[in-house]
Design a protein around this motif. Structure first.
Motif, PDB file in Angstrom:
ATOM      1  N   TYR A   1      -0.471 -10.278   2.576  1.00  0.00           N
ATOM      2  CA  TYR A   1       0.097 -11.464   1.875  1.00  0.00           C
ATOM      3  C   TYR A   1       1.151 -12.082   3.204  1.00  0.00           C
ATOM      4  O   TYR A   1       1.694 -13.206   2.760  1.00  0.00           O
ATOM      5  CB  TYR A   1       1.277 -10.386   1.472  1.00  0.00           C
ATOM      6  CG  TYR A   1       2.014  -9.289   1.603  1.00  0.00           C
ATOM      7  CD1 TYR A   1       3.327  -9.610   1.916  1.00  0.00           C
ATOM      8  CD2 TYR A   1       1.449  -8.163   1.429  1.00  0.00           C
ATOM      9  CE1 TYR A   1       4.451  -8.269   2.733  1.00  0.00           C
ATOM     10  CE2 TYR A   1       2.576  -7.132   1.337  1.00  0.00           C
ATOM     11  CZ  TYR A   1       3.811  -7.150   2.308  1.00  0.00           C
ATOM     12  OH  TYR A   1       4.197  -6.027   2.655  1.00  0.00           O
TER      13      TYR A   1
ATOM     14  N   VAL B   1       9.770  -0.721 -16.966  1.00  0.00           N
ATOM     15  CA  VAL B   1       8.792   0.039 -15.958  1.00  0.00           C
ATOM     16  C   VAL B   1       9.768   1.288 -15.202  1.00  0.00           C
ATOM     17  O   VAL B   1      10.206   1.169 -14.173  1.00  0.00           O
ATOM     18  CB  VAL B   1       7.522   0.508 -15.798  1.00  0.00           C
ATOM     19  CG1 VAL B   1       7.016   1.746 -16.314  1.00  0.00           C
ATOM     20  CG2 VAL B   1       6.542  -0.306 -17.201  1.00  0.00           C
TER      21      VAL B   1
ATOM     22  N   THR C   1       1.310  -1.022  -0.127  1.00  0.00           N
ATOM     23  CA  THR C   1       0.183   0.134  -0.241  1.00  0.00           C
ATOM     24  C   THR C   1       1.509   1.350  -0.030  1.00  0.00           C
ATOM     25  O   THR C   1       0.587   1.800   0.693  1.00  0.00           O
ATOM     26  CB  THR C   1      -1.076  -0.100   0.537  1.00  0.00           C
ATOM     27  OG1 THR C   1       0.113  -0.206   2.351  1.00  0.00           O
ATOM     28  CG2 THR C   1      -1.968  -1.651   1.411  1.00  0.00           C
TER      29      THR C   1
ATOM     30  N   SER D   1      -1.606  -6.473   1.185  1.00  0.00           N
ATOM     31  CA  SER D   1      -0.641  -5.565   2.434  1.00  0.00           C
ATOM     32  C   SER D   1      -0.395  -7.001   3.454  1.00  0.00           C
ATOM     33  O   SER D   1      -1.226  -7.815   3.848  1.00  0.00           O
ATOM     34  CB  SER D   1      -1.504  -4.850   2.805  1.00  0.00           C
ATOM     35  OG  SER D   1      -1.233  -4.028   3.941  1.00  0.00           O
ATOM     36  N   SER D   2       0.437  -6.193   4.121  1.00  0.00           N
ATOM     37  CA  SER D   2       0.759  -6.895   5.171  1.00  0.00           C
ATOM     38  C   SER D   2       0.009  -6.877   6.411  1.00  0.00           C
ATOM     39  O   SER D   2       0.316  -7.256   7.422  1.00  0.00           O
ATOM     40  CB  SER D   2       2.686  -6.576   5.444  1.00  0.00           C
ATOM     41  OG  SER D   2       2.652  -5.262   5.929  1.00  0.00           O
TER      42      SER D   2
ATOM     43  N   LYS E   1      -4.705  -1.916   7.262  1.00  0.00           N
ATOM     44  CA  LYS E   1      -4.682  -0.599   5.059  1.00  0.00           C
ATOM     45  C   LYS E   1      -5.485  -1.406   4.561  1.00  0.00           C
ATOM     46  O   LYS E   1      -6.156  -0.991   3.296  1.00  0.00           O
ATOM     47  CB  LYS E   1      -3.082  -1.037   5.123  1.00  0.00           C
ATOM     48  CG  LYS E   1      -2.112   0.209   5.957  1.00  0.00           C
ATOM     49  CD  LYS E   1      -0.230  -0.242   5.324  1.00  0.00           C
ATOM     50  CE  LYS E   1       0.411   0.592   5.725  1.00  0.00           C
ATOM     51  NZ  LYS E   1       1.961   0.296   5.463  1.00  0.00           N
TER      52      LYS E   1
ATOM     53  N   GLY F   1       3.379   4.389  -2.754  1.00  0.00           N
ATOM     54  CA  GLY F   1       2.922   5.151  -3.106  1.00  0.00           C
ATOM     55  C   GLY F   1       2.470   4.731  -4.347  1.00  0.00           C
ATOM     56  O   GLY F   1       0.951   5.138  -4.798  1.00  0.00           O
ATOM     57  N   VAL F   2       3.133   3.878  -5.218  1.00  0.00           N
ATOM     58  CA  VAL F   2       2.803   3.549  -6.310  1.00  0.00           C
ATOM     59  C   VAL F   2       1.343   2.968  -6.582  1.00  0.00           C
ATOM     60  O   VAL F   2       0.833   3.040  -6.987  1.00  0.00           O
ATOM     61  CB  VAL F   2       3.798   2.774  -6.933  1.00  0.00           C
ATOM     62  CG1 VAL F   2       3.540   2.387  -8.643  1.00  0.00           C
ATOM     63  CG2 VAL F   2       5.250   3.555  -7.035  1.00  0.00           C
TER      64      VAL F   2
ATOM     65  N   VAL G   1      10.057   4.669 -14.574  1.00  0.00           N
ATOM     66  CA  VAL G   1       9.050   6.105 -14.937  1.00  0.00           C
ATOM     67  C   VAL G   1       8.072   6.523 -15.656  1.00  0.00           C
ATOM     68  O   VAL G   1       7.584   5.887 -16.509  1.00  0.00           O
ATOM     69  CB  VAL G   1       9.177   7.439 -14.452  1.00  0.00           C
ATOM     70  CG1 VAL G   1       9.280   7.462 -12.403  1.00  0.00           C
ATOM     71  CG2 VAL G   1      10.667   7.623 -14.302  1.00  0.00           C
TER      72      VAL G   1
HETATM   73  N1  LIG Z   1      10.383   1.714 -12.125  1.00  0.00           N
HETATM   74  C1  LIG Z   1      10.033   2.921 -11.395  1.00  0.00           C
HETATM   75  O1  LIG Z   1      10.202   3.725 -12.474  1.00  0.00           O
HETATM   76  C2  LIG Z   1       9.731   2.967 -10.072  1.00  0.00           C
HETATM   77  C3  LIG Z   1       8.637   4.338  -9.808  1.00  0.00           C
HETATM   78  C4  LIG Z   1       8.440   4.954  -8.489  1.00  0.00           C
HETATM   79  C5  LIG Z   1       9.077   2.989  -7.244  1.00  0.00           C
HETATM   80  N2  LIG Z   1       9.752   2.654  -7.610  1.00  0.00           N
HETATM   81  C6  LIG Z   1       9.183   0.949  -7.095  1.00  0.00           C
HETATM   82  O2  LIG Z   1       8.703   0.314  -6.533  1.00  0.00           O
HETATM   83  C7  LIG Z   1       8.621  -0.129  -5.689  1.00  0.00           C
HETATM   84  C8  LIG Z   1       7.971   0.730  -4.052  1.00  0.00           C
HETATM   85  O3  LIG Z   1       7.550   2.137  -4.473  1.00  0.00           O
HETATM   86  P1  LIG Z   1       7.191   3.008  -3.825  1.00  0.00           P
HETATM   87  O4  LIG Z   1       7.587   4.788  -3.202  1.00  0.00           O
HETATM   88  O5  LIG Z   1       5.864   2.908  -3.445  1.00  0.00           O
HETATM   89  O6  LIG Z   1       7.480   2.663  -2.005  1.00  0.00           O
HETATM   90  P2  LIG Z   1       6.664   2.741  -1.104  1.00  0.00           P
HETATM   91  O7  LIG Z   1       5.479   3.666  -0.800  1.00  0.00           O
HETATM   92  O8  LIG Z   1       8.089   2.531   0.360  1.00  0.00           O
HETATM   93  O9  LIG Z   1       5.749   1.764  -0.540  1.00  0.00           O
HETATM   94  C9  LIG Z   1       6.430   0.574   0.439  1.00  0.00           C
HETATM   95  C10 LIG Z   1       5.236  -0.418   0.937  1.00  0.00           C
HETATM   96  O10 LIG Z   1       5.470  -1.647   0.345  1.00  0.00           O
HETATM   97  C11 LIG Z   1       4.652  -2.951   0.309  1.00  0.00           C
HETATM   98  N3  LIG Z   1       5.703  -3.895   0.540  1.00  0.00           N
HETATM   99  C12 LIG Z   1       7.106  -3.393   0.726  1.00  0.00           C
HETATM  100  N4  LIG Z   1       7.068  -5.322   0.745  1.00  0.00           N
HETATM  101  C13 LIG Z   1       6.560  -5.804   0.275  1.00  0.00           C
HETATM  102  C14 LIG Z   1       6.760  -6.979   0.051  1.00  0.00           C
HETATM  103  N5  LIG Z   1       7.411  -7.976  -0.080  1.00  0.00           N
HETATM  104  N6  LIG Z   1       5.494  -7.524  -1.107  1.00  0.00           N
HETATM  105  C15 LIG Z   1       4.447  -6.444  -1.227  1.00  0.00           C
HETATM  106  N7  LIG Z   1       4.770  -4.954  -0.599  1.00  0.00           N
HETATM  107  C16 LIG Z   1       5.205  -4.812  -0.179  1.00  0.00           C
HETATM  108  C17 LIG Z   1       4.618  -2.404   1.926  1.00  0.00           C
HETATM  109  O11 LIG Z   1       2.980  -2.406   2.411  1.00  0.00           O
HETATM  110  P3  LIG Z   1       2.383  -2.918   3.404  1.00  0.00           P
HETATM  111  O12 LIG Z   1       2.700  -2.268   4.363  1.00  0.00           O
HETATM  112  O13 LIG Z   1       0.539  -2.058   2.862  1.00  0.00           O
HETATM  113  O14 LIG Z   1       2.664  -4.063   3.162  1.00  0.00           O
HETATM  114  C18 LIG Z   1       5.002  -0.915   2.910  1.00  0.00           C
HETATM  115  O15 LIG Z   1       4.547   0.023   3.135  1.00  0.00           O
HETATM  116  C19 LIG Z   1      10.184   0.534  -5.147  1.00  0.00           C
HETATM  117  O16 LIG Z   1      10.745  -0.855  -4.710  1.00  0.00           O
HETATM  118  C20 LIG Z   1      10.747   1.236  -6.071  1.00  0.00           C
HETATM  119  O17 LIG Z   1      12.349   1.236  -6.078  1.00  0.00           O
HETATM  120  C21 LIG Z   1       9.976   2.272  -9.457  1.00  0.00           C
END
Ligand SMILES: NC(=O)c1ccc[n+]([C@@H]2O[C@H](COP(=O)([O-])OP(=O)(O)OC[C@H]3O[C@@H](n4cnc5c(N)ncnc54)[C@H](OP(=O)(O)O)[C@@H]3O)[C@@H](O)[C@H]2O)c1
Length: 339
Positions: free
Chosen positions: A211, A281, A169, A191-192, A196, A171-172, A283
């Motif tokens: 999960y 992908v 849950t 979600s864990s 949430k 940002g993305v 951004v």
């Molecule tokens: N390729 C790109 O362009 C791009 C762009 C943005 C982000 N990203 C990547 O996408 C990921 C998410 O980014 P974000 O900024 O959205 O992160 P974030 O806001 O910090 O999200 C973290 C949340 O992800 C969940 N999570 C953590 N470990 C997990 C797992 N093993 N399985 C399922 N959910 C898990 C947890 O949610 P719960 O508390 O609900 O469990 C945690 O609160 C990161 O790896 C980031 O580097 C990539």
């Protein structure tokens, strides 16, 4: 002006608040007084050197920011003083496919980012903020929302009636849920935290799966939905095998993250057998940011901001992101700059 710098990196304690001369816009640039910035997991990775090479110690962190144009350099006509703008993460990626030349123009990584009172950006990297969005809301869009948009709409070709799977849950994923709902698709989320999952249900998720309690959540999602047509894969090594299990035949999986590590062990046969389209992908371009922002404003989508921190509290904002306690986005307000 005040700015935060990454410092030597390796922990949050390395961040340092500094005084710098006010920047001046060169030809083709705009000077922006930043009003808000937002954190992404990427910023945590850069600061803590997680799968990230060290950056210059004086690098200003964060990619996401919104504010007001206060001056423009010679030759700039696209924006003018007084315009409210947000900035693209890759300031050199205007349109078309991602190219090696775009690297180095990524804010807060390859070049100075948004955690400052003032910053200059190429005017061509700025997108005007519609009236429907506040500066804080706009600051949430350039990384997380755009990645969800490109994954679902541009790569995923999502249509009404599709089933979209979001993992966790953060940002993305929450933007993925909101964009899926905005366009008439069903959203399923993991979600864990049951609390949430309940919040995601209130935003319109049709199913939520814990999960942690259900390590075979991929099979559960497939049973609940008949298979997900689209997946935004944020977990990487920890989740891809289950995402493939959850996917429908001919599904599209956008591989974007590595919350659960990078060393992926997966059965390629499952991808072949189900005709799954798996794509990395990263951004998106300024054009995509513009198109998404228009869609978000017209449809009244409001970014979910979990918590706001003051400029001086930037290290606390990083710590909060690292805790994983958030739901949606974390914002830093630039209106209480320490003297
Ligand atoms: N390729 C790109 O362009 C791009 C762009 C943005 C982000 N990203 C990547 O996408 C990921 C998410 O980014 P974000 O900024 O959205 O992160 P974030 O806001 O910090 O999200 C973290 C949340 O992800 C969940 N999570 C953590 N470990 C997990 C797992 N093993 N399985 C399922 N959910 C898990 C947890 O949610 P719960 O508390 O609900 O469990 C945690 O609160 C990161 O790896 C980031 O580097 C990539």
């Amino acid at each position: 002006m005040k700015a935060w710098e990454l410092g030597p990196q390796g922990s949050v304690d390395s961040l340092r608040l500094v005084e710098r001369p006010e920047p001046e816009p060169a030809a083709g640039e705009a000077l922006v007084r930043l009003r808000a910035s937002a954190l992404n997991y990427r910023d945590h990775m850069i600061l803590n050197l997680i799968d990230s090479a060290p950056k210059s110690e004086d690098r200003i962190p964060l990619s996401d920011g919104a504010g007001e144009v206060v001056a423009v350099g010679p030759g700039v006509t696209a924006v003018e003083p007084g315009d409210r703008v947000m900035v693209s993460l890759f300031t050199g990626w205007f349109d078309g496919p991602l190219l090696p030349a775009h690297f180095g123009t990524d804010l807060g990584g390859g070049c100075d980012g948004t955690l400052a009172e003032l910053a200059t950006f190429p005017a061509s990297s700025l997108v005007c903020i519609p009236d429907a969005l506040s500066d804080e809301e706009a600051a949430c869009l350039p990384c997380a929302a755009l990645t969800a948009w490109v994954s679902l709409v541009e790569f995923g070709q999502m249509k009404a009636g599709d089933t979209v799977l979001l993992l966790g849950t953060g940002g993305v994923s929450i933007f993925g849920l909101q964009i899926a709902r905005m366009m008439g698709a069903d959203a399923v989320i993991t979600s864990s935290s049951d609390e949430k999952l309940a919040r995601a249900g209130a935003l319109g998720a049709v199913h939520g799966v814990n999960y942690v309690r259900d390590p075979a959540w991929g099979r559960t999602v497939a049973a609940l939905t008949g298979g997900a047509d689209l997946v935004i894969e944020t977990g990487g090594a920890a989740t891809l095998p289950q995402s493939i299990e959850a996917a429908a035949f001919n599904a599209r999986i956008a591989l974007i993250g590595m919350l659960g590590g990078v060393g992926i062990e997966s059965d390629p046969l499952a991808l072949i057998w189900k005709h799954i389209h798996l794509k990395g992908v990263l951004v998106g371009s300024r054009r995509s940011l513009e198109e998404m922002t228009k869609a978000i404003a017209r449809n009244g989508l409001k970014p979910v901001i979990d918590r706001r921190f003051s400029f001086a509290e930037a290290p606390a904002a990083y710590r909060y992101l690292a805790s994983g306690a958030h739901f949606g986005k974390i914002v830093i307000r630039h209106d209480e700059i320490p003297g």
